[in-house]
Design a protein around this motif. Structure first.
Motif, PDB file in Angstrom:
ATOM      1  N   VAL A  66       0.870  -1.192   0.000  1.00 21.44           N
ATOM      2  CA  VAL A  66       0.000   0.000   0.000  1.00 21.44           C
ATOM      3  C   VAL A  66       0.901   1.235   0.000  1.00 21.44           C
ATOM      4  O   VAL A  66       1.324   1.717   1.050  1.00 21.44           O
ATOM      5  N   ARG A 109      13.494  10.569  -9.724  1.00 23.78           N
ATOM      6  CA  ARG A 109      12.616   9.393  -9.736  1.00 23.78           C
ATOM      7  C   ARG A 109      12.580   8.763 -11.133  1.00 23.78           C
ATOM      8  O   ARG A 109      12.702   7.542 -11.273  1.00 23.78           O
ATOM      9  N   ARG A 168      -1.070   6.051 -13.898  1.00 24.59           N
ATOM     10  CA  ARG A 168      -1.376   7.298 -13.213  1.00 24.59           C
ATOM     11  C   ARG A 168      -0.058   7.786 -12.611  1.00 24.59           C
ATOM     12  O   ARG A 168       0.539   7.076 -11.791  1.00 24.59           O
ATOM     13  N   THR A 211       6.697  -2.995  -6.368  1.00 23.17           N
ATOM     14  CA  THR A 211       7.830  -2.579  -7.193  1.00 23.17           C
ATOM     15  C   THR A 211       8.515  -3.819  -7.801  1.00 23.17           C
ATOM     16  O   THR A 211       8.273  -4.928  -7.362  1.00 23.17           O
TER      17      THR A 211
HETATM   18  P1  NAD Z   1       5.823   3.471  -2.986  1.00 19.16           P
HETATM   19  O1  NAD Z   1       7.258   3.547  -2.661  1.00 19.16           O
HETATM   20  O2  NAD Z   1       4.904   4.523  -2.516  1.00 19.16           O
HETATM   21  O3  NAD Z   1       5.239   2.082  -2.445  1.00 19.16           O
HETATM   22  C1  NAD Z   1       5.864   0.872  -2.711  1.00 19.16           C
HETATM   23  C2  NAD Z   1       5.237  -0.219  -1.876  1.00 19.16           C
HETATM   24  O4  NAD Z   1       5.834  -1.437  -2.284  1.00 19.16           O
HETATM   25  C3  NAD Z   1       5.496  -0.087  -0.385  1.00 19.16           C
HETATM   26  O5  NAD Z   1       4.353  -0.503   0.316  1.00 19.16           O
HETATM   27  C4  NAD Z   1       6.653  -1.048  -0.154  1.00 19.16           C
HETATM   28  O6  NAD Z   1       6.664  -1.610   1.121  1.00 19.16           O
HETATM   29  C5  NAD Z   1       6.336  -2.112  -1.164  1.00 19.16           C
HETATM   30  N1  NAD Z   1       7.552  -2.849  -1.542  1.00 19.16           N
HETATM   31  C6  NAD Z   1       8.693  -2.356  -2.090  1.00 19.16           C
HETATM   32  N2  NAD Z   1       9.595  -3.348  -2.263  1.00 19.16           N
HETATM   33  C7  NAD Z   1       8.995  -4.479  -1.819  1.00 19.16           C
HETATM   34  C8  NAD Z   1       9.412  -5.827  -1.723  1.00 19.16           C
HETATM   35  N3  NAD Z   1      10.615  -6.211  -2.106  1.00 19.16           N
HETATM   36  N4  NAD Z   1       8.528  -6.726  -1.220  1.00 19.16           N
HETATM   37  C9  NAD Z   1       7.302  -6.340  -0.808  1.00 19.16           C
HETATM   38  N5  NAD Z   1       6.849  -5.081  -0.851  1.00 19.16           N
HETATM   39  C10 NAD Z   1       7.701  -4.161  -1.358  1.00 19.16           C
HETATM   40  O7  NAD Z   1       5.785   3.327  -4.568  1.00 19.16           O
HETATM   41  P2  NAD Z   1       4.506   3.513  -5.532  1.00 19.16           P
HETATM   42  O8  NAD Z   1       4.513   4.869  -6.108  1.00 19.16           O
HETATM   43  O9  NAD Z   1       3.312   3.062  -4.815  1.00 19.16           O
HETATM   44  O10 NAD Z   1       4.871   2.531  -6.722  1.00 19.16           O
HETATM   45  C11 NAD Z   1       4.816   1.137  -6.545  1.00 19.16           C
HETATM   46  C12 NAD Z   1       4.742   0.467  -7.894  1.00 19.16           C
HETATM   47  O11 NAD Z   1       3.535   0.815  -8.521  1.00 19.16           O
HETATM   48  C13 NAD Z   1       5.828   0.864  -8.881  1.00 19.16           C
HETATM   49  O12 NAD Z   1       7.004   0.157  -8.699  1.00 19.16           O
HETATM   50  C14 NAD Z   1       5.169   0.528 -10.194  1.00 19.16           C
HETATM   51  O13 NAD Z   1       5.347  -0.850 -10.479  1.00 19.16           O
HETATM   52  C15 NAD Z   1       3.702   0.783  -9.921  1.00 19.16           C
HETATM   53  N6  NAD Z   1       3.288   2.050 -10.555  1.00 19.16           N
HETATM   54  C16 NAD Z   1       3.622   3.251 -10.009  1.00 19.16           C
HETATM   55  C17 NAD Z   1       3.260   4.424 -10.645  1.00 19.16           C
HETATM   56  C18 NAD Z   1       3.630   5.787 -10.076  1.00 19.16           C
HETATM   57  O14 NAD Z   1       3.498   6.782 -10.792  1.00 19.16           O
HETATM   58  N7  NAD Z   1       4.060   5.893  -8.828  1.00 19.16           N
HETATM   59  C19 NAD Z   1       2.534   4.374 -11.848  1.00 19.16           C
HETATM   60  C20 NAD Z   1       2.206   3.127 -12.388  1.00 19.16           C
HETATM   61  C21 NAD Z   1       2.592   1.981 -11.721  1.00 19.16           C
END
Ligand code: NAD
Length: 491
Positions: free
Chosen positions: A34, A371, A230, A131
């Protein structure tokens, strides 16, 4: 006003609040990871659906598996799992309290509770945004990293696992032995074929635990692929302060995002799903085409501006996009890539490209250049090199793409921007790559020969080698702006 469920009625009337009874919401989804993106995307779709009449009361329970998730647990628990999602653009600012997350489990202190939550028949989907690092995949080969210490730990303590993969496998095994139907495992990470990736990893892990579990997963568990979009940067202190001033909400961890959002999903679920199509999600059998369009145009453009922008000294994406030279460069970059963007029914590529320019230019998002530069060694092979290879196969131009590859190598090798300021290089392979890249100007072959990044075909492609070497030389002699101008003039 401190955000909690009892204070919702006191909030500024401009702020949208949950209109449904949260006590009736069932956390049929358990979501691992989350973070900002999940809270700006999938949790919002569920919140919108909960607000409609005649829908199942489908909500979710968050699950954090990393020690660093203690912060999210504390933030959410302090406000009844509510949080504010703000949308910002040049002409609009809105805030909405999201109520679809009704519980949160912090696995490092409660892994048995985490497994049992997922093993509970009420859980019908386990989704993930953890991620790329959370999937234990070798970037070069795509193989499961069996030797990873977390995986080895979980194999040795399979009834008390700590990784997402170990936790999901144990929960599925308990369901299997108890005769409970499996949940769907839905990755919402930015990985091509994310459903295939999680399926491959989970089956490989299960096979090492017990072959009967692997067979059961293969026969019964659905892994839908999805494309998610997004732009959601990490929340800053300034965002928290802005929310308090603009909307009067004191929220420990809000999310700020752009107005645009998209979710394209393959309709394969093992245990039912929410009616996301009622709130804008698109179901298709061809997620791959949407992914390729997004990766080549959106993610590719991010890379096109990232390293050149970092070298030119920019901090935020919107500042890059305030520079007409960069806007023209990105537009022309997208034109160069367009021949290898798939044709998708009812999707206009020119409109998509136009919307990307608008989204990147959103002056309120503060998306950081560091980033978009981060983990280039993982992003370049996915978002740039396949376009180059396909264009070369069709004898089409790769000039601007080569300049982008060169800008990444130059950025790694230089380590400072054009004003001499140290660049913050975030990459799992930073030490190795910065050393190799520092001599690339004289001889790029060592860098371009790294097969785990460039593969074998590009290494032996004379056109690509020559173009990248030429672009590197130009960057080193005339700098970023003059190089971009020369390329735009030539093409
Ligand atoms: P964030 O840093 O806010 O959250 C990442 C979450 O992933 C955290 O809850 C963390 O604990 C968890 N996490 C990280 N490494 C982990 C691991 N090895 N095992 C279990 N949990 C783990 O990042 P975010 O912005 O929420 O982005 C997360 C993912 O969402 C990105 O890597 C990407 O794949 C996808 N995403 C992000 C965006 C964006 O614009 N931020 C857009 C499209 C997709």
């Amino acid at each position: 006003i401190k955000l909690t469920s009892t204070k919702l009625g006191l909030l500024n009337p401009e702020v949208q609040i949950p209109t449904y009874d949260r006590r009736q919401v069932n956390p049929h989804t358990v979501h691992i990871g989350v973070g900002s993106f999940h809270r700006a995307h999938q949790a919002l779709y569920l919140d919108e659906l909960l607000a409609l009449p005649d829908t199942e009361r489908w909500g979710e329970c968050g699950l954090g598996v990393l020690p660093s998730d203690a912060r999210m647990r504390d933030a959410l628990q302090g406000q009844n799992h509510l949080y504010t999602l703000a949308e910002r653009s040049a002409d609009k600012q809105s805030a909405r309290v999201i109520g679809s997350i009704v519980d949160y489990i912090y696995a490092p202190e409660a892994n048995e509770a985490a497994v049992e939550k997922m093993a509970n028949p009420e859980t019908r989907i386990v989704s993930l945004t953890i991620t790329e690092g959370g999937y234990f995949i070798d970037e070069g080969t795509g193989n499961f990293l069996v030797q990873h210490p977390s995986i080895q730990h979980d194999l040795e303590h399979s009834d008390a696992p700590s990784s997402s993969i170990g936790l999901i496998a144990e929960a599925l095994d308990r369901r299997r032995t108890r005769g409970v139907a499996p949940f769907t495992v839905m990755s919402c990470d930015n990985l091509q074929g994310n459903g295939h990736v999680i399926s491959k990893v989970l089956r490989a892990y299960a096979g090492l635990r017990k072959p009967s579990l692997e067979t059961w997963i293969e026969a019964n568990v659905a892994f839908p692929n999805s494309m998610v979009d997004r732009i959601t940067p990490a929340t800053t202190r300034a965002d928290i302060a802005w929310l308090a001033t603009r909307f009067g909400i004191d929220d420990a961890w809000p999310v700020v995002t752009e107005p645009f959002l998209q979710w394209v999903i393959e309709d394969t679920f093992s245990n039912g799903r929410p009616q996301w199509e009622r709130v804008g999600a698109q179901f298709t059998t061809d997620v791959a085409s949407y992914e390729i369009m997004k990766m080549r145009l959106l993610n590719g453009s991010h890379l096109a501006m990232a390293y050149l922008g970092a070298l030119a000294g920019f901090t935020y994406v919107q500042d890059i996009m305030a520079d007409q030279l960069f806007v023209t460069f990105i537009e022309r970059f997208m034109e160069e890539v367009t021949p290898v963007v798939p044709i998708i029914p009812n999707t206009s590529v020119p409109e998509y490209k136009k919307s990307l320019i608008e989204r990147f230019s959103n002056p309120t998002i503060n998306d950081q250049v560091t980033r978009i530069c981060s983990e280039g060694s993982a992003k370049i092979p996915k978002w740039l090199l396949p376009s180059i290879q396909e264009l070369l196969d069709r004898n089409l131009s790769v000039d601007l793409l080569s300049l982008v590859v060169a800008s990444w190598i130059f950025y790694l090798g230089k380590g400072v921007d054009e004003a001499g300021k140290t660049l913050d290089i975030i990459d799992a392979r930073a030490a190795e790559l910065t050393a190799i890249a520092s001599s690339a100007e004289e001889d790029p072959s060592l860098m371009l020969g790294i097969s785990s990044i460039f593969g074998d075909r590009l290494f032996t492609n004379a056109i690509f080698q020559e173009k990248t070497a030429g672009a590197l030389h130009l960057l080193a002699t005339v700098g970023v702006a003059a190089s971009m101008k020369q390329y735009l003039k030539r093409n």
